[in-house]
Design a protein around this motif. Structure first.
Motif, PDB file in Angstrom:
ATOM      1  N   GLU A   1       0.836  -1.195   0.000  1.00 21.45           N
ATOM      2  CA  GLU A   1       0.000   0.000   0.000  1.00 21.45           C
ATOM      3  C   GLU A   1       0.873   1.248   0.000  1.00 21.45           C
ATOM      4  O   GLU A   1       1.754   1.401   0.841  1.00 21.45           O
ATOM      5  CB  GLU A   1      -0.929  -0.010   1.217  1.00 21.45           C
ATOM      6  CG  GLU A   1      -1.874  -1.194   1.229  1.00 21.45           C
ATOM      7  CD  GLU A   1      -2.703  -1.262   2.495  1.00 21.45           C
ATOM      8  OE1 GLU A   1      -2.378  -0.525   3.454  1.00 21.45           O
ATOM      9  OE2 GLU A   1      -3.648  -2.059   2.537  1.00 21.45           O
ATOM     10  N   LEU A   2       0.602   2.135  -0.932  1.00 20.16           N
ATOM     11  CA  LEU A   2       1.417   3.335  -1.124  1.00 20.16           C
ATOM     12  C   LEU A   2       0.894   4.485  -0.271  1.00 20.16           C
ATOM     13  O   LEU A   2      -0.303   4.789  -0.268  1.00 20.16           O
ATOM     14  CB  LEU A   2       1.389   3.742  -2.604  1.00 20.16           C
ATOM     15  CG  LEU A   2       2.037   5.079  -2.983  1.00 20.16           C
ATOM     16  CD1 LEU A   2       3.538   5.040  -2.727  1.00 20.16           C
ATOM     17  CD2 LEU A   2       1.750   5.405  -4.448  1.00 20.16           C
ATOM     18  N   SER A   3       1.793   5.113   0.464  1.00 19.83           N
ATOM     19  CA  SER A   3       1.461   6.356   1.161  1.00 19.83           C
ATOM     20  C   SER A   3       2.576   7.356   0.896  1.00 19.83           C
ATOM     21  O   SER A   3       3.698   6.993   0.520  1.00 19.83           O
ATOM     22  CB  SER A   3       1.267   6.128   2.662  1.00 19.83           C
ATOM     23  OG  SER A   3       2.404   5.525   3.239  1.00 19.83           O
ATOM     24  N   ILE A   4       2.273   8.628   1.091  1.00 22.61           N
ATOM     25  CA  ILE A   4       3.207   9.696   0.716  1.00 22.61           C
ATOM     26  C   ILE A   4       3.140  10.798   1.756  1.00 22.61           C
ATOM     27  O   ILE A   4       2.060  11.156   2.240  1.00 22.61           O
ATOM     28  CB  ILE A   4       2.876  10.236  -0.698  1.00 22.61           C
ATOM     29  CG1 ILE A   4       3.853  11.319  -1.127  1.00 22.61           C
ATOM     30  CG2 ILE A   4       1.436  10.730  -0.786  1.00 22.61           C
ATOM     31  CD1 ILE A   4       3.705  11.711  -2.603  1.00 22.61           C
ATOM     32  N   ARG A   5       4.311  11.337   2.122  1.00 24.76           N
ATOM     33  CA  ARG A   5       4.334  12.404   3.123  1.00 24.76           C
ATOM     34  C   ARG A   5       4.946  13.661   2.524  1.00 24.76           C
ATOM     35  O   ARG A   5       5.982  13.628   1.867  1.00 24.76           O
ATOM     36  CB  ARG A   5       5.112  11.970   4.360  1.00 24.76           C
ATOM     37  CG  ARG A   5       5.065  13.021   5.477  1.00 24.76           C
ATOM     38  CD  ARG A   5       5.391  12.430   6.830  1.00 24.76           C
ATOM     39  NE  ARG A   5       6.785  11.992   6.931  1.00 24.76           N
ATOM     40  CZ  ARG A   5       7.312  11.475   8.043  1.00 24.76           C
ATOM     41  NH1 ARG A   5       6.548  11.307   9.117  1.00 24.76           N
ATOM     42  NH2 ARG A   5       8.584  11.110   8.060  1.00 24.76           N
ATOM     43  N   GLY A   6       4.282  14.753   2.767  1.00 29.06           N
ATOM     44  CA  GLY A   6       4.757  16.066   2.350  1.00 29.06           C
ATOM     45  C   GLY A   6       4.265  17.088   3.353  1.00 29.06           C
ATOM     46  O   GLY A   6       4.135  16.788   4.545  1.00 29.06           O
ATOM     47  N   VAL A   7       3.964  18.275   2.905  1.00 24.57           N
ATOM     48  CA  VAL A   7       3.471  19.350   3.767  1.00 24.57           C
ATOM     49  C   VAL A   7       2.100  19.769   3.277  1.00 24.57           C
ATOM     50  O   VAL A   7       1.946  20.181   2.112  1.00 24.57           O
ATOM     51  CB  VAL A   7       4.431  20.557   3.763  1.00 24.57           C
ATOM     52  CG1 VAL A   7       3.882  21.677   4.642  1.00 24.57           C
ATOM     53  CG2 VAL A   7       5.814  20.140   4.239  1.00 24.57           C
ATOM     54  N   ARG A   8       1.110  19.653   4.120  1.00 22.43           N
ATOM     55  CA  ARG A   8      -0.241  20.046   3.726  1.00 22.43           C
ATOM     56  C   ARG A   8      -0.301  21.544   3.443  1.00 22.43           C
ATOM     57  O   ARG A   8       0.263  22.360   4.150  1.00 22.43           O
ATOM     58  CB  ARG A   8      -1.244  19.676   4.824  1.00 22.43           C
ATOM     59  CG  ARG A   8      -1.629  18.205   4.797  1.00 22.43           C
ATOM     60  CD  ARG A   8      -2.506  17.823   5.952  1.00 22.43           C
ATOM     61  NE  ARG A   8      -3.698  18.646   6.035  1.00 22.43           N
ATOM     62  CZ  ARG A   8      -4.575  18.570   7.037  1.00 22.43           C
ATOM     63  NH1 ARG A   8      -4.366  17.726   8.044  1.00 22.43           N
ATOM     64  NH2 ARG A   8      -5.647  19.330   7.051  1.00 22.43           N
ATOM     65  N   GLY A   9      -1.002  21.853   2.349  1.00 23.99           N
ATOM     66  CA  GLY A   9      -1.096  23.247   1.945  1.00 23.99           C
ATOM     67  C   GLY A   9       0.081  23.719   1.121  1.00 23.99           C
ATOM     68  O   GLY A   9       0.098  24.851   0.643  1.00 23.99           O
ATOM     69  N   LEU A  10       1.075  22.835   0.932  1.00 18.05           N
ATOM     70  CA  LEU A  10       2.238  23.159   0.098  1.00 18.05           C
ATOM     71  C   LEU A  10       2.447  22.040  -0.929  1.00 18.05           C
ATOM     72  O   LEU A  10       2.098  22.182  -2.091  1.00 18.05           O
ATOM     73  CB  LEU A  10       3.489  23.342   0.958  1.00 18.05           C
ATOM     74  CG  LEU A  10       4.789  23.587   0.180  1.00 18.05           C
ATOM     75  CD1 LEU A  10       4.756  24.927  -0.536  1.00 18.05           C
ATOM     76  CD2 LEU A  10       6.006  23.494   1.106  1.00 18.05           C
ATOM     77  N   SER A  11       2.995  20.916  -0.480  1.00 16.77           N
ATOM     78  CA  SER A  11       3.257  19.797  -1.389  1.00 16.77           C
ATOM     79  C   SER A  11       2.154  18.747  -1.360  1.00 16.77           C
ATOM     80  O   SER A  11       2.161  17.827  -2.179  1.00 16.77           O
ATOM     81  CB  SER A  11       4.599  19.150  -1.048  1.00 16.77           C
ATOM     82  OG  SER A  11       4.650  18.767   0.310  1.00 16.77           O
ATOM     83  N   LEU A  12       1.229  18.871  -0.436  1.00 17.14           N
ATOM     84  CA  LEU A  12       0.011  18.070  -0.414  1.00 17.14           C
ATOM     85  C   LEU A  12      -1.174  19.013  -0.290  1.00 17.14           C
ATOM     86  O   LEU A  12      -1.043  20.148   0.194  1.00 17.14           O
ATOM     87  CB  LEU A  12       0.005  17.085   0.760  1.00 17.14           C
ATOM     88  CG  LEU A  12       1.039  15.953   0.725  1.00 17.14           C
ATOM     89  CD1 LEU A  12       0.958  15.148   2.026  1.00 17.14           C
ATOM     90  CD2 LEU A  12       0.841  15.040  -0.470  1.00 17.14           C
ATOM     91  N   PHE A  13      -2.340  18.549  -0.717  1.00 18.16           N
ATOM     92  CA  PHE A  13      -3.541  19.382  -0.656  1.00 18.16           C
ATOM     93  C   PHE A  13      -3.784  19.882   0.761  1.00 18.16           C
ATOM     94  O   PHE A  13      -3.284  19.309   1.742  1.00 18.16           O
ATOM     95  CB  PHE A  13      -4.745  18.595  -1.176  1.00 18.16           C
ATOM     96  CG  PHE A  13      -5.266  17.533  -0.230  1.00 18.16           C
ATOM     97  CD1 PHE A  13      -6.538  17.632   0.316  1.00 18.16           C
ATOM     98  CD2 PHE A  13      -4.498  16.419   0.105  1.00 18.16           C
ATOM     99  CE1 PHE A  13      -7.023  16.664   1.181  1.00 18.16           C
ATOM    100  CE2 PHE A  13      -4.977  15.439   0.950  1.00 18.16           C
ATOM    101  CZ  PHE A  13      -6.246  15.559   1.504  1.00 18.16           C
ATOM    102  N   ALA A  14      -4.555  20.934   0.895  1.00 18.98           N
ATOM    103  CA  ALA A  14      -4.803  21.516   2.209  1.00 18.98           C
ATOM    104  C   ALA A  14      -5.814  20.703   3.008  1.00 18.98           C
ATOM    105  O   ALA A  14      -5.593  20.367   4.169  1.00 18.98           O
ATOM    106  CB  ALA A  14      -5.310  22.953   2.052  1.00 18.98           C
TER     107      ALA A  14
END
Length: 533
Positions: A372-385
């Motif tokens: 199962e694929l998951s992804i981490r970034g920054v909400r409101g920047l590299s991921l949706f808000a």
């Protein structure tokens, strides 16, 4: 609305887009590039039109001023229900310039879907085109006003042509009437409704920082420069054309040649006319083009699609860079590398800007395993808000460590490349469109005589997958009449690509634990029936 980032918060004084929003990008590029063409409109009927970076900015500013003159304020939501046309891009950016929020809706949407989009988003106005004006007016009754483009993608609208006061051009107003506002990268920029595993699509919110991130990262992943000419044939209400094409081209200073829609017969003539060097395509498009004669010489160096280096690359004489992304990621979380020997049919390798995790029964997958694929970034920047008005769904889409749970399955190759394995169990991919089985099931369950329904995908040589609806009926109902009623309900309430291509009546369903319908077995049954005898 300003979004306050909670997961992986960036300190306000250290935000990468501090003091910037979409206005900064448009203004800077207009000053830097001037008369260099940004958008070239290639209609199938009517005259070609060209917007330079300078004239595009002026059109966006004038439209934003007109929106304000008509009562639109910062934070207001505006439906943009348009097929590909210059107005779709102008309206999208104009809302952002003003601080309003463009709600870009699928042009194939039914009245029921439009009603939901308008009511759920709280939209106050709409921008559409002649062929949809009546539909939007009837479905979205709470809107203050509707503005209509003069033509349907260049085609004469005839009696549906809007009046002078209701036309899109009437939106323009002097730009000195635009209100001042401080640049805020975390201000809401746009909303897209995307199919998920719920019965209604979720509304993905992007901030201005998301838009700038998408512009910058997509241009980087695609190696775009101001010398590139990108052909845009995918729908402008989707992330692919919005972020991979229009935003990326704006950041790079490239030119975007926009077609009304993908057309295999028109693709090469338009590409050759404008000396196009890049295009983002789905596999449906590639398969269709493979059935056409190709030119001996063209100017493409790259295509972007769902897999790296497919067999068709040799036929077309170019490199295809594969990638994986979602509306929620704005750009590609996994991608091939232009100019490098990417593993054929892979989706590439993790993009350096994100953290990628693949889990098998709670542990990290190793090469050769599917997880199962998951992804981490920054909400409101590299991921949706966030998902609009749905805090519960937003919260549930992230795990305790801040990873976004994509619902997709990928396999890690022995060389470190990733291969797409499967979609969420109840998601279909129909000609490049994401479709939630539950959306179709919700409509079918309203039909008298249907006791139980399960929608699954059947492979299709051109569209990848098409929906098949399997029904269990109440005693005494004539299957033929129920089937007709189901098709009628789906035609009235669902976009054409979501409507079942086959109805199958069953005595009972295969069951898993707790008597749940075993959709995996159902898919196998449908696949076996489709095999030639």
């Amino acid at each position: 609305m300003r979004y306050t980032c909670r997961n992986n918060m960036i300190r306000p004084n250290h935000h990468p887009f501090n003091g910037m929003d979409i206005r900064y990008l448009l203004s800077h590029q207009a000053k830097r590039l001037g008369e260099h063409p940004y958008l070239i409109w290639e209609p199938f009927e009517g005259e070609q039109s060209t917007y330079s970076y300078r004239s595009f900015l002026e059109k966006v500013q004038g439209t934003a001023a007109g929106l304000h003159q008509r009562g639109i304020r910062c934070g207001d939501h505006v439906i943009v229900h348009l097929e590909n046309c210059p107005e779709a891009v102008i309206a999208w950016f104009a809302c952002g310039w003003l601080g309003a929020v463009a709600v870009t809706t699928n042009a194939k949407s039914s009245a029921d879907e439009l009603r939901y989009f308008a009511e759920h988003s709280g939209a106050v106005a709409a921008i559409t085109q002649p062929r949809f004006a009546s539909l939007v007016q009837q479905a979205c009754k709470a809107l203050r006003w509707i503005v209509v483009t003069t033509t349907d993608q260049g085609q004469d609208a005839g009696r549906n042509k809007p009046g002078t006061d209701d036309g899109f051009d009437a939106l323009e107003a002097p730009i000195d009437r635009l209100p001042d506002r401080e640049p805020d990268p975390l201000l809401r920029f746009s909303v897209q409704y995307t199919s998920g595993t719920t019965s209604r699509p979720k509304a993905v919110c992007w901030t201005h920082a998301n838009a700038l991130w998408g512009a910058r990262m997509n241009a980087l992943h695609e190696c775009l420069t101001h010398q590139d000419i990108q052909l845009v044939s995918l729908p402008l209400f989707h992330t692919n054309a919005q972020a991979y094409s229009m935003l990326a081209s704006m950041w790079a200073g490239a030119t975007a040649v926009v077609m009304p829609r993908f057309s295999a017969s028109r693709f090469w003539p338009i590409s050759l006319k404008h000396r196009c060097t890049f295009a983002s395509l789905v596999q449906f498009c590639v398969r269709a083009l493979a059935q056409q004669d190709r030119p001996n010489v063209h100017h493409y160096r790259l295509w972007g699609s769902s897999v790296c280096s497919p067999p068709q690359d040799a036929y077309f004489g170019l490199q295809t860079v594969g990638w994986w992304g979602m509306t929620e990621t704005i750009t590609h979380g996994i991608t091939g590398i232009p100019g490098m020997p990417n593993t054929p049919l892979s989706i590439g390798r993790p993009a350096p800007e994100y953290e990628i995790r693949v889990l098998v029964n709670g542990r990290e997958a190793v090469p050769g395993e599917t997880g199962e694929l998951s992804i981490r970034g920054v909400r409101g920047l590299s991921l949706f808000a966030e998902y609009l008005h749905n805090a519960e769904a937003t919260e549930a889409s992230f795990d305790d460590e801040g990873y976004f749970l994509t619902g997709d399955l990928v396999r890690i190759g022995e060389d470190g490349s990733y291969f797409f394995s499967d979609r969420s169990k109840d998601m279909l991919k129909v000609g490049g469109e994401n479709v939630a089985a539950s959306e179709i099931e919700r409509v079918i369950m309203t039909v008298p005589g249907v006791v139980e329904v399960a929608v699954v995908a059947k492979s299709d040589p051109m569209l990848d997958q098409v929906p098949v609806a399997c029904l269990r009926l109440s005693a005494g109902y004539e299957p033929r009449f129920v089937e007709e009623a189901v098709l009628k309900a789906c035609a009235e309430q669902l976009a054409s690509f979501k409507q079942p291509r086959q109805i199958k009546i069953v005595e009972d369903f295969p069951r898993s634990t707790l008597e749940k319908i075993a959709k995996a077995q159902l898919r196998e049954l449908i696949a076996d029936e489709a095999k030639p005898v």
